[in-house]
Design an enzyme around this catalytic site. Structure first.
Site, mmCIF file in Angstrom:
data_model
loop_
_atom_site.group_PDB
_atom_site.id
_atom_site.type_symbol
_atom_site.label_atom_id
_atom_site.label_comp_id
_atom_site.label_asym_id
_atom_site.label_seq_id
_atom_site.Cartn_x
_atom_site.Cartn_y
_atom_site.Cartn_z
ATOM 1 N N GLY A 58 0.799 -1.208 0.000
ATOM 2 C CA GLY A 58 0.000 0.000 0.000
ATOM 3 C C GLY A 58 0.834 1.261 0.000
ATOM 4 O O GLY A 58 0.297 2.371 -0.012
ATOM 5 N N HIS A 59 2.186 1.101 0.025
ATOM 6 C CA HIS A 59 3.089 2.248 0.032
ATOM 7 C C HIS A 59 3.890 2.351 -1.268
ATOM 8 O O HIS A 59 4.896 3.061 -1.326
ATOM 9 C CB HIS A 59 4.053 2.142 1.211
ATOM 10 C CG HIS A 59 3.378 1.957 2.528
ATOM 11 N ND1 HIS A 59 2.418 2.828 2.988
ATOM 12 C CD2 HIS A 59 3.505 0.995 3.483
ATOM 13 C CE1 HIS A 59 1.990 2.415 4.172
ATOM 14 N NE2 HIS A 59 2.626 1.296 4.485
ATOM 15 N N HIS A 226 -0.593 5.208 7.310
ATOM 16 C CA HIS A 226 -1.522 4.112 7.557
ATOM 17 C C HIS A 226 -2.878 4.650 8.005
ATOM 18 O O HIS A 226 -3.570 4.034 8.816
ATOM 19 C CB HIS A 226 -0.983 3.165 8.644
ATOM 20 C CG HIS A 226 0.324 2.535 8.302
ATOM 21 N ND1 HIS A 226 1.519 2.996 8.812
ATOM 22 C CD2 HIS A 226 0.631 1.505 7.488
ATOM 23 C CE1 HIS A 226 2.509 2.256 8.341
ATOM 24 N NE2 HIS A 226 1.999 1.346 7.531
ATOM 25 N N ASP A 425 -12.074 0.662 18.649
ATOM 26 C CA ASP A 425 -11.450 0.487 17.350
ATOM 27 C C ASP A 425 -10.540 1.649 16.969
ATOM 28 O O ASP A 425 -10.104 1.756 15.822
ATOM 29 C CB ASP A 425 -12.497 0.276 16.255
ATOM 30 C CG ASP A 425 -13.491 1.430 16.181
ATOM 31 O OD1 ASP A 425 -13.352 2.386 16.967
ATOM 32 O OD2 ASP A 425 -14.396 1.366 15.330
ATOM 33 N N GLY A 426 -10.253 2.530 17.918
ATOM 34 C CA GLY A 426 -9.236 3.547 17.713
ATOM 35 C C GLY A 426 -9.677 4.817 17.027
ATOM 36 O O GLY A 426 -8.859 5.706 16.801
ATOM 37 N N CYS A 428 -12.423 6.904 18.014
ATOM 38 C CA CYS A 428 -13.298 7.784 18.785
ATOM 39 C C CYS A 428 -12.726 9.197 18.886
ATOM 40 O O CYS A 428 -13.439 10.183 18.706
ATOM 41 C CB CYS A 428 -13.537 7.214 20.177
ATOM 42 S SG CYS A 428 -14.690 8.182 21.180
ATOM 43 N N THR A 471 -21.328 5.136 15.176
ATOM 44 C CA THR A 471 -22.188 5.070 16.348
ATOM 45 C C THR A 471 -22.184 6.381 17.124
ATOM 46 O O THR A 471 -23.235 6.889 17.519
ATOM 47 C CB THR A 471 -21.728 3.921 17.264
ATOM 48 O OG1 THR A 471 -21.770 2.698 16.524
ATOM 49 C CG2 THR A 471 -22.627 3.805 18.478
ATOM 50 N N SER A 472 -20.993 6.932 17.343
ATOM 51 C CA SER A 472 -20.897 8.177 18.110
ATOM 52 C C SER A 472 -21.661 9.299 17.423
ATOM 53 O O SER A 472 -22.404 10.048 18.075
ATOM 54 C CB SER A 472 -19.431 8.584 18.291
ATOM 55 O OG SER A 472 -18.745 7.653 19.077
ATOM 56 N N GLY A 587 -15.879 7.220 24.780
ATOM 57 C CA GLY A 587 -17.048 8.046 24.522
ATOM 58 C C GLY A 587 -17.498 8.790 25.759
ATOM 59 O O GLY A 587 -17.865 9.976 25.708
#
Length: 600
Positions: A58-59, A226, A425-426, A428, A471-472, A587
């Protein structure tokens, strides 16, 4: 702007191998171990030091595109944005090993360091007579990561790594010893700095389409490769003649205790550099040319002499619309134990048949004349509103409070992101920051105002829906939409302003409506914990005490660190880990930051 989520491929699973086969078709000097995704020189001089690199795909052209005579001997490729495993790397080492030795070069990402390091140690254990002939070098050139933030993990490895490949590879091609090749690679790695900037994040083939991470008027400075967030956002997007000096300040600073990584001597003291302008994948050549022009101009104005300019696509983040600037600070006459500038430049200029390496002139850039440019600005217009408006009791204080809440979320983003990387999942922190930044823009453009509280709350709801997503975003949007309804339905006849009692009743009714759409109830380790504590405290006495209610909400947010996850993504995280690390719900922590800033 939207994230491009369509790709040309057979299948997402076959894309990496298909691409490597295409690379080998471009350069017949290359061979491919398909099983291990290792590209290597099909015939190489075993009397010369070998260089091996690699990492997630991907790079491109990094890393396999830099395999060639006078550069790398092998490149080991993982899946998109994922490190290859140690057995793949060990296979790559075995394909190029020789009596003179091998230098393994990796970018500073945890997966790459661990897997390449493990492979090196396994190779040494299996070949004890050659254990001292395998050297390991980690490159971290990102100046967006401050010294405090990166104290343990160090800086990320970005496009500057390619300069290490080229200079060390050229020296190895000349027949230098293992120690000489390693020493020059290490010296170059210590003298490079890179800063990235993007208009948008990228989309990984085979994953679900995602919504825009940035608003149409935003850019993000400090981008990784990334999809990591940067260290700040700017809105509106500045013209290059304003943006480039800001980026160069990150690279040239000698006074910033967090980002003074390179020993520049300052204007008038003869600093000389190699400049590399790197396309992160989705920027047009037309724009890259303009970026190069402004960067050379900016360096000249800063008193830095540019000895070489390299421009093109060197290390991408798939199709990210962005670029990075790398500076290699060349040695001065007073530097001890440093290679000569003439040697560095000659190694950089030396020819290679690596497909990924770009043409360069081998000369300093010519003088560029700057033409004056102007960029018109567009001002937003306030949205029309119908019916009688409800004003804040103090309109100016209302706007100040909203601004404080937004800025508090932006400031808390790194901590919330850290929490969510463990408990979720990083995303938020970035989601909340995006919402806060968009709300600030709504204020700036006159769509959130103190004399129309209901319209302003609806505007916040719309921002949560459109800019935050997930969701948030849905929870915030529902809550603020319900809050606007509560302000209208609970108002007394002839009421023209919002007092504390109306705020309290509206907050209570908003929570009731939110409960219609979520099963989460306190204690649940979600953002409803502090919201419920707030609403309960507001309605518990004869008088409304906002400070006490916010205190109760803050306590509820903190207490989520000891709760079992029953809802949200934390419910999927291994429970013992949450208990051991005592990470509050991200959250809930965001709600705490908002409320405390509102009543500050």
């Amino acid at each position: 702007m939207s994230i491009q989520s369509k790709h040309f491929l057979n299948t997402p699973e076959s894309l990496v191998l298909d691409s490597l086969e295409g690379l080998c078709a471009v350069n017949p000097h290359l061979a491919l171990d398909s099983q291990n995704k290792v590209v290597y020189l099909s015939s190489r001089d075993s009397s010369k030091v070998a260089l091996i690199c690699g990492g997630g795909s991907g790079h491109e052209p990094a890393h396999a595109g830099f395999v060639g005579e006078g550069m790398l001997s092998a490149g080991v490729c993982g899946s998109v944005f994922a490190s290859p495993n140690a057995s793949q790397v060990r296979r790559g080492i075995n394909l190029v090993e020789n009596d003179k030795g091998v230098v393994i070069i990796v970018k500073n990402y945890t997966g790459d360091v661990l897997n390449f390091g493990l492979a090196k140690e396994q190779y040494a254990a299996l070949n004890p007579t050659k254990s001292d002939r395998a050297k390991f070098l980690i490159v971290g050139d990102d100046v967006a990561v401050g010294k405090t933030q990166g104290k343990i993990v160090g800086r990320r490895g970005l496009a500057g790594t390619v300069l290490v490949y080229k200079i060390a590879g050229a020296l190895a091609h000349r027949g230098a010893s293992l120690e000489e090749v390693y020493d020059i690679a290490q010296w170059v790695a210590s003298r490079i700095g890179t800063i990235g900037v993007g208009l948008e994040h990228c989309h990984v083939p085979g994953t679900a389409s995602s919504e825009s991470a940035l608003s149409p008027s935003e850019i993000e400075i400090g981008m990784g490769i990334h999809n990591e967030p940067g260290n700040r956002r700017i809105s509106p997007v500045p013209p290059l003649h304003e943006l480039i000096p800001q980026l160069l300040e990150h690279l040239l600073s000698t006074t910033d205790p967090e980002r003074s990584f390179l020993p520049f001597k300052g204007k008038g003291n003869g600093d000389k550099v190699v400049l590399l302008v790197n396309n992160l994948g989705g920027t047009s050549e037309l724009e890259v040319g303009a970026i190069v022009k402004e960067t050379v101009k900016g360096l000249k104005e800063a008193g830095v002499e540019v000895e070489r300019v390299l421009s093109g696509t060197f290390m991408t983040s798939l199709n990210m619309p962005g670029f990075s600037i790398t500076l290699l600070l060349l040695p001065s006459s007073t530097d001890t134990d440093a290679p000569q500038t003439s040697q560095i430049l000659s190694l950089l200029d030396e020819a290679t048949n690596a497909p990924g390496w770009k043409w360069s002139s081998g000369l300093p850039p010519s003088t560029i004349q700057q033409a004056a440019t102007t960029v018109p600005s567009a001002a937003g217009a306030a949205l029309p509103s119908e019916g009688e408006k409800l004003a804040a009791s103090d309109p100016s204080a209302f706007i100040d409070a909203v601004k404080r809440a937004c800025k508090a979320l932006i400031d808390e983003e790194p901590e919330i992101t850290r929490m969510d990387s463990i408990a979720g999942d990083g995303d938020c922190g970035l989601t909340l920051k995006a919402g806060a930044t968009a709300v600030l823009k709504e204020i700036e453009e006159g769509r959130i105002v103190g004399d129309d509280v209901v319209g302003s709350v609806i505007a916040v709801s719309r921002v949560a829906e459109e800019q935050m997503g997930g969701t948030s975003g849905a929870l915030y949007s529902i809550f603020f939409s319900a809050l606007a309804q509560g302000l209208q339905s609970n108002r007394s006849p002839n009421t023209t302003s919002v007092d504390s009692t109306l705020w309290a009743s509206a907050a209570s009714s908003a929570l009731t409506k939110l409960y219609t759409y979520t099963r989460a109830r306190p204690p649940s380790r979600t953002l409803v914990d502090p919201l419920d504590a707030l609403a309960s405290k507001l309605s518990s006495g004869d008088t409304v005490d906002f400070k006490a209610a916010v205190g109760a909400a803050a306590d509820a947010a903190l207490n989520t660190r000891d709760l079992e996850a029953k809802a949200g993504r934390s419910a999927y995280v291994e429970g013992d880990r949450l208990k051991t690390e005592r990470i509050p719900d991200p959250g809930a922590w965001g709600v705490k930051a908002i409320l405390q800033a509102l009543v500050k």
